[in-house]
Design a protein around this motif. Structure first.
Motif, PDB file in Angstrom:
ATOM      1  N   SER A 178      58.830  44.763  -3.959  1.00  0.00           N
ATOM      2  CA  SER A 178      58.135  43.809  -4.844  1.00  0.00           C
ATOM      3  C   SER A 178      57.724  44.515  -6.119  1.00  0.00           C
ATOM      4  CB  SER A 178      56.870  43.268  -4.179  1.00  0.00           C
ATOM      5  OG  SER A 178      55.840  44.250  -4.203  1.00  0.00           O
ATOM      6  N   SER A 179      57.187  43.752  -7.060  1.00  0.00           N
ATOM      7  CA  SER A 179      56.495  44.312  -8.228  1.00  0.00           C
ATOM      8  C   SER A 179      55.301  45.128  -7.762  1.00  0.00           C
ATOM      9  CB  SER A 179      55.953  43.174  -9.107  1.00  0.00           C
ATOM     10  OG  SER A 179      56.963  42.346  -9.582  1.00  0.00           O
ATOM     11  N   ALA A 203      51.888  43.440  -5.656  1.00  0.00           N
ATOM     12  CA  ALA A 203      52.148  42.134  -5.029  1.00  0.00           C
ATOM     13  C   ALA A 203      51.599  42.082  -3.603  1.00  0.00           C
ATOM     14  CB  ALA A 203      53.639  41.823  -5.029  1.00  0.00           C
ATOM     15  N   LYS A 225      52.323  44.767  -0.912  1.00  0.00           N
ATOM     16  CA  LYS A 225      53.126  45.376   0.152  1.00  0.00           C
ATOM     17  C   LYS A 225      52.239  46.177   1.123  1.00  0.00           C
ATOM     18  CE  LYS A 225      55.779  47.663  -2.791  1.00  0.00           C
ATOM     19  NZ  LYS A 225      55.159  47.104  -3.988  1.00  0.00           N
ATOM     20  N   LEU A 262      60.565  45.177  -9.333  1.00  0.00           N
ATOM     21  CA  LEU A 262      61.293  43.965  -8.955  1.00  0.00           C
ATOM     22  C   LEU A 262      62.783  44.050  -9.316  1.00  0.00           C
ATOM     23  CD1 LEU A 262      60.318  41.350  -7.579  1.00  0.00           C
ATOM     24  CD2 LEU A 262      60.020  40.312  -9.820  1.00  0.00           C
ATOM     25  N   ALA A 293      61.327  40.737   0.441  1.00  0.00           N
ATOM     26  CA  ALA A 293      60.757  40.760  -0.913  1.00  0.00           C
ATOM     27  C   ALA A 293      59.412  40.056  -0.895  1.00  0.00           C
ATOM     28  CB  ALA A 293      61.705  40.066  -1.885  1.00  0.00           C
ATOM     29  N   LEU A 294      58.491  40.524  -1.710  1.00  0.00           N
ATOM     30  CA  LEU A 294      57.198  39.866  -1.881  1.00  0.00           C
ATOM     31  C   LEU A 294      57.080  39.440  -3.341  1.00  0.00           C
ATOM     32  CD1 LEU A 294      56.757  42.237   0.359  1.00  0.00           C
ATOM     33  CD2 LEU A 294      54.340  41.724   0.056  1.00  0.00           C
ATOM     34  N   LEU A 295      56.554  38.249  -3.561  1.00  0.00           N
ATOM     35  CA  LEU A 295      56.244  37.804  -4.926  1.00  0.00           C
ATOM     36  C   LEU A 295      54.862  37.189  -4.892  1.00  0.00           C
ATOM     37  CD1 LEU A 295      57.513  37.306  -7.869  1.00  0.00           C
ATOM     38  CD2 LEU A 295      57.735  34.945  -7.098  1.00  0.00           C
ATOM     39  N   LEU A 309      61.417  36.178   2.027  1.00  0.00           N
ATOM     40  CA  LEU A 309      60.577  36.263   0.824  1.00  0.00           C
ATOM     41  C   LEU A 309      59.168  35.820   1.177  1.00  0.00           C
ATOM     42  CD1 LEU A 309      60.122  36.548  -2.283  1.00  0.00           C
ATOM     43  CD2 LEU A 309      60.724  34.113  -2.441  1.00  0.00           C
TER      44      LEU A 309
END
Lengths: 232, 232
Positions: free
Chosen positions: A40-41, A44, A46, A129, A144-146, A168
């Motif tokens: 992730s960015s 976010a 994690k 990202l 993925a995390l957003l 996601l």
């Protein structure tokens, strides 16, 4: 990925990384380990997701964490409190983990622990990202995390991460009421990139959605073990 | 930066990029333009800051935007509404703008407009807290944004961005009451990386801090013009 390189260097680089990733996965498969790559960015969520996952699942599965950060062991220290092996990898100036770095982590797992004891290795990638989505590390699935604070346009602007993800997590949903985010539009944008990805809305603060995430992890692990059993 | 490369390739790459950046800056200097490079994680608020900056300053300065995104012109389209030239650069798979890409934008500025008409070129980089800080594009100052939602540990974990920044905007401060962020700790962590950086707290939603940012831009522009006048 740096577009300044010529195509030949880029191809060699990704090819070498992929060979290393396949080799890492062979190790995991031999030991009966399922590996998830969390990306992730920055910020976010994690690490907090890993904290909650270790707390919830550590009596159910034997877990270890490979913890990637440019510098510091701040995240590794947070996770060590959960009494599972945490193997830190400092990437220096690199913006992502690559398969060679993770091979170093696997080496530690092999020599400091009994690797066949483990069911699940969770890799926390560097917060970015873009590039982590291109550099496979030997994982069986990409997570993925957003965060809802990042905005609904991100799947369109950073497509590779959303195309590659198997699961996601839309995080920090407790903040949605204070934002102008359009969650339906966000979902539509994700689906435009990837019609099959499992989407789970979570809040580390309220705990919403976490049981759905834990179930996904358990199902992915069972699915992988069944696939390995068929290969034997 | 990809650590997989050997040191020689990496050095060549950064060297070539730096030469290109110096060349870009010579163009800006010749035309009397000040160039700012805006960098942050995805979703920290670069585009909304640019919207508010264009709206507030467009009668005071002649401005243009070089707008970097992996794909899409979504951000460029948002900024075009402010009736200033917006030059989009799609980086493809690249996780940052490099000086060669920005040279393409400068070429467009030179041939589609009268470059001596402009006072200020704002570059919006790809959302990434790592690599953009290493690839100078010809800017006179680097502006980093960090959203309060990203957490107070980020300056320690992503040091290069904070070491390189001339101005750091802490964004989305209106969300701070809903988070567990320790803003004093964040400031201390920034100072540990960079004792000279100007820190401004802003909220695009409430408008808090924006006038301080606009003043910083005006001062930086004056300072640059004075420095150019001395060189002539």
């Amino acid at each position: 990925m740096h577009q300044t390189f010529n195509a030949a260097i880029e191809l060699n680089l990704l090819h070498a990384n992929q060979e290393g990733a396949d080799h890492n996965r062979e190790h995991f498969d031999r030991w009966g380990i399922t590996c998830l790559n969390l990306m992730s960015s920055p910020g976010a969520g994690k690490t907090v997701l890993l904290e909650q996952t270790l707390a919830a699942l550590k009596d159910k599965f034997e877990m270890a964490v490979i913890e990637g950060d440019m510098t510091t062991e701040l995240d590794a220290d947070r996770l060590r409190k959960y009494d599972v092996p945490v193997i830190p990898i400092n990437t220096g100036r690199s913006c992502h983990l690559d398969s060679k770095m993770v091979a170093g982590g696997i080496h530690t797992l092999e020599h400091q622990y009994n690797p066949t004891d483990f069911d699940l290795v969770l890799v926390e990638n560097v917060g970015n990202l873009v590039c982590p989505a291109e550099f496979e590390v030997g994982e069986h699935a990409k997570v993925a995390l957003l965060s809802v604070t990042e905005g609904e346009d991100k799947p369109l602007k950073y497509p590779v991460m959303f195309q590659e993800a198997d699961c996601l997590l839309i995080t920090k949903t407790d903040l949605a009421p204070y934002l102008d985010i359009d969650l339906e539009r966000l979902t539509a944008n994700v689906r435009q990139m990837n019609k099959d990805v499992t989407i789970i809305h979570v809040s580390a603060k309220t705990g919403a959605g976490l049981s759905q995430w834990f179930d996904w992890v358990g199902d992915r692990l069972k699915q992988n073990q069944a696939s390995l059993a068929r290969q034997i």
